[in-house]
Design an enzyme around this catalytic site. Structure first.
Site, short mmCIF file in Angstrom:
data_model
loop_
_atom_site.label_atom_id
_atom_site.label_comp_id
_atom_site.label_asym_id
_atom_site.label_seq_id
_atom_site.Cartn_x
_atom_site.Cartn_y
_atom_site.Cartn_z
N GLY A 58 0.83 -1.20 0.00
CA GLY A 58 0.00 0.00 0.00
C GLY A 58 0.86 1.24 0.00
O GLY A 58 2.06 1.18 0.28
N CYS A 85 5.37 -6.05 1.52
CA CYS A 85 5.69 -4.62 1.62
C CYS A 85 4.96 -3.98 2.80
O CYS A 85 5.27 -4.29 3.95
CB CYS A 85 5.39 -3.93 0.29
SG CYS A 85 6.19 -2.31 0.12
N TYR A 86 3.98 -3.12 2.55
CA TYR A 86 3.23 -2.50 3.66
C TYR A 86 2.61 -3.57 4.56
O TYR A 86 2.59 -3.43 5.79
CB TYR A 86 2.15 -1.58 3.11
CG TYR A 86 1.30 -0.91 4.17
CD1 TYR A 86 1.68 0.30 4.74
CD2 TYR A 86 0.11 -1.50 4.61
CE1 TYR A 86 0.91 0.91 5.72
CE2 TYR A 86 -0.67 -0.90 5.58
CZ TYR A 86 -0.28 0.30 6.14
OH TYR A 86 -1.05 0.90 7.11
N HIS A 175 8.09 -6.99 -3.88
CA HIS A 175 6.82 -7.34 -4.51
C HIS A 175 6.98 -8.58 -5.39
O HIS A 175 7.39 -8.47 -6.55
CB HIS A 175 6.29 -6.16 -5.34
CG HIS A 175 5.81 -5.01 -4.51
ND1 HIS A 175 4.52 -4.90 -4.06
CD2 HIS A 175 6.47 -3.93 -4.02
CE1 HIS A 175 4.38 -3.81 -3.35
NE2 HIS A 175 5.56 -3.20 -3.30
N GLU A 177 4.67 -10.23 -6.69
CA GLU A 177 3.57 -10.33 -7.65
C GLU A 177 3.89 -9.71 -9.01
O GLU A 177 3.20 -10.00 -9.99
CB GLU A 177 2.30 -9.68 -7.08
CG GLU A 177 2.33 -8.17 -6.92
CD GLU A 177 2.89 -7.70 -5.61
OE1 GLU A 177 2.60 -6.56 -5.20
OE2 GLU A 177 3.64 -8.47 -4.96
N SER A 229 -20.50 -3.51 -26.51
CA SER A 229 -19.66 -2.68 -27.37
C SER A 229 -19.06 -3.47 -28.51
O SER A 229 -18.63 -2.89 -29.51
CB SER A 229 -18.54 -2.05 -26.54
OG SER A 229 -17.61 -3.04 -26.13
N GLY A 230 -18.99 -4.80 -28.37
CA GLY A 230 -18.31 -5.62 -29.36
C GLY A 230 -16.91 -5.99 -28.96
O GLY A 230 -16.28 -6.83 -29.59
N GLY A 231 -16.40 -5.37 -27.89
CA GLY A 231 -15.09 -5.74 -27.36
C GLY A 231 -15.18 -7.03 -26.57
O GLY A 231 -16.27 -7.55 -26.29
N VAL A 232 -14.03 -7.55 -26.17
CA VAL A 232 -14.01 -8.84 -25.49
C VAL A 232 -14.75 -8.80 -24.16
O VAL A 232 -15.45 -9.75 -23.79
CB VAL A 232 -12.56 -9.34 -25.31
CG1 VAL A 232 -11.73 -8.38 -24.47
CG2 VAL A 232 -12.54 -10.73 -24.68
N ASP A 233 -14.64 -7.70 -23.41
CA ASP A 233 -15.24 -7.64 -22.08
C ASP A 233 -16.76 -7.76 -22.14
O ASP A 233 -17.36 -8.62 -21.49
CB ASP A 233 -14.85 -6.34 -21.37
CG ASP A 233 -13.36 -6.16 -21.28
OD1 ASP A 233 -12.63 -7.18 -21.34
OD2 ASP A 233 -12.90 -5.01 -21.18
N SER A 234 -17.39 -6.88 -22.91
CA SER A 234 -18.84 -6.90 -22.99
C SER A 234 -19.33 -8.15 -23.70
O SER A 234 -20.42 -8.67 -23.40
CB SER A 234 -19.38 -5.64 -23.67
OG SER A 234 -18.93 -5.55 -25.01
N SER A 235 -18.55 -8.68 -24.64
CA SER A 235 -18.93 -9.90 -25.34
C SER A 235 -18.96 -11.09 -24.38
O SER A 235 -19.87 -11.92 -24.42
CB SER A 235 -17.96 -10.19 -26.49
OG SER A 235 -18.00 -9.16 -27.46
N LYS A 375 -7.76 -8.86 -17.76
CA LYS A 375 -8.08 -9.10 -19.16
C LYS A 375 -7.75 -10.53 -19.59
O LYS A 375 -8.53 -11.17 -20.30
CB LYS A 375 -7.31 -8.11 -20.03
CG LYS A 375 -7.55 -8.25 -21.52
CD LYS A 375 -8.96 -7.83 -21.91
CE LYS A 375 -9.12 -6.32 -21.80
NZ LYS A 375 -10.44 -5.88 -22.30
#
Length: 519
Positions: A58, A85-86, A175, A177, A229-235, A375
């Site tokens: 953080g 870390c934090y 870190h 990650e 929208s046609g993008g991968v997320d909304s699809s 993603k």
């Protein structure tokens, strides 16, 4: 869904920009993980039956006024705890160790010497590279009942563990990650499998089934509207909703006039003709462009686009009976970059129209089934749901569309010019076999003009920037090393084929410090 997994490792989110990356590393290893608020009680965590607990990094100092803290009893749950870390500093302070400002702030790559091998460092080289980002350090471990197991030149306690067998605590100042710590994945796997004794039972197919069940139970007999929208997320959201509730899904596509070439045709063909989903198209091109007239500030562009998007959506939704829910393809990078992390301390980098600023009279309850995913995880989910590769692997496109790739005022003429440049760029990237090897490629119209020579005459025309990045998670990214001959063809074609452009430049900035989009 937090109580339906046989194995879970929650991550207390103290506001670090890479907190969700920790979840992603755990999930990639086959163990379910999610972010929880930092002040969650030990009893709430116990109810999850966790295999282990991770404390994120953080931006705060443990001594700052209002710095996030945690229930000390979390360290006595009897399950392994890893502080990063934090998270390490806070846990060490709670256990009685001294934490103070470091003599030298450590940021970036560092070489760590492992002074006590095994456990979390099993099979990790004795001298290994790690990524540091801290201004505080642990000063005295003895009072906290811990020992050092790793050190750097300026940080004697770069990694620690409890000497009390009853308290299963490990801490790392760096870190693990981020990809800049090459053996970070090994450290996570050691923590999960050697220390927490996980079996690795979680799969993306489980997530799909669980989310479909949650959606069915929440929606009941009502109808859901999905912003497509046609993008991968909304699809992927549309496919998941269709699996969950079938024909009680209506998709609304808003043509905002800020789309790529033939975007609307592609959406209509794919979802209305191929998937047989109830698709409504709202043509609001004139309204969006009117809202953007004279506007140059990128945050104001996003705000206006978001406001108009909701208004158009509400208007389109009035024709959909029994619609109670609105589904959106919000991803975790959208959430964290909008300052909506669990700790409330994440920096607001940019405003996303599908995360913040929704009017109170929206009239729908939100469903965001991808809100905890990155993603690459969304792409994996799309594959599980049976979406075609050309949709699953499509490069991301921002919600505000080309408005944030036309720097300065947005006009129809500028949009047409940028569309032509972007189409050429993608044609050449695909032709060179680089589309799947890059994560995002696009053109940006800069708000400057430059002197050029075409034929025997002087020109004073627009400059276009090419942006191409490679990334695993879109939280960090590096610029793609496109071969010079490919860049040469792209530049030549754009300058020769797009009237009004006489110069093409290539963006070689990484994220951070830059963002992927220019606005």
């Amino acid at each position: 869904m937090t109580d339906t997994h046989d194995e879970i490792v929650p991550v207390l989110d103290f506001g670090g920009q890479t907190a969700q990356l920790i979840c992603r590393r755990v999930r990639d290893a086959g163990v379910f993980s999610l972010l929880v608020r930092p002040d969650i009680s030990a009893e709430e965590l116990r109810a999850m039956n966790p295999k282990g607990v991770i404390l994120s990094g953080g931006p705060s100092s443990v001594y700052d006024d209002g710095a996030p803290t945690m229930d000390p009893k979390v360290l006595d749950l009897g399950v392994p705890v890893l502080g990063i870390c934090y998270g390490m500093q806070l846990a060490c302070k709670i256990l009685g160790a001294e934490v103070s400002r470091a003599d030298h702030r450590e940021y970036g790559r560092a070489q760590m010497d492992i002074v006590n091998a095994g456990s979390i460092f099993d099979a990790v080289p004795d001298h290994t590279q790690v990524w540091m980002s801290h201004g505080d350090q642990i000063r005295d471990l003895k009072a906290g009942g811990m020992e050092s197991i790793g050190k750097t030149r300026t940080c004697p306690f770069a990694a620690v563990r409890s000497t009390n067998p009853a308290r299963k605590f490990w801490g790392v100042q760096f870190h693990p990650e981020v990809t800049h710590t090459p053996h970070g994945v090994d450290m996570f796997r050691n923590f999960l499998y050697e220390i927490c004794k996980c079996a690795g039972l979680w799969k993306m197919s489980d997530y799909a089934e669980e989310q479909a069940r949650v959606i069915r139970e929440r929606v009941g007999d009502d109808r859901v509207i999905c912003g497509l929208s046609g993008g991968v997320d909304s699809s992927v959201v549309a496919a998941l909703l269709h699996r969950a509730i079938g024909d009680r899904l209506t998709c609304v596509f808003v043509d905002n006039g800020l789309l790529r070439n033939k975007e609307r045709d592609l959406v209509e063909h794919t979802f209305r003709d191929h998937f047989k989903i109830d698709l409504r198209v709202a043509d609001a091109r004139a309204d969006f462009l009117s809202d953007l007239a004279g506007i140059t500030d990128p945050q104001e562009k996003r705000r206006r686009i978001g406001h108009r998007f909701i208004e158009v959506f509400k208007q389109a939704a009035r024709d959909v009976q029994d619609a109670k829910y609105l589904a959106q393809g919000t991803l975790y990078p959208d959430v964290i970059e909008s300052g909506h992390g669990h700790a409330g301390h994440s920096a607001n980098i940019k405003l996303h129209h599908n995360v913040g600023g929704l009017p109170k009279d929206l009239g729908f309850e939100l469903i965001e089934p991808l809100r905890e995913l990155f993603k690459d995880e969304v792409r994996r989910l799309g594959g599980v749901l049976g979406l075609p590769d050309n949709l699953v692997w499509r490069h991301p496109f921002p919600g505000p569309g080309l408005a944030v790739r036309v720097l300065g005022e947005v006009t129809e003429e500028k949009l047409a010019l940028l569309r032509a440049c972007d189409e050429i760029l993608l044609e050449e990237i695909v032709s060179a076999g680089l589309y799947r090897k890059t994560s995002q490629v696009f053109a940006v119209l800069l708000p400057v003009q430059s002197v050029g020579v075409m034929g025997d005459g002087r020109t004073y025309e627009s400059v276009v920037a090419v942006r191409a990045v490679e990334t695993q998670d879109f939280m960090t990214a590096d610029w793609a090393r496109i071969p010079f001959e490919v860049l040469g063809r792209i530049s030549s074609r754009i300058i020769n084929e797009v009237r009004g452009v006489n110069r093409v430049v290539y963006d070689i900035s990484s994220k951070p410090p830059a963002t992927i989009e220019w606005e």
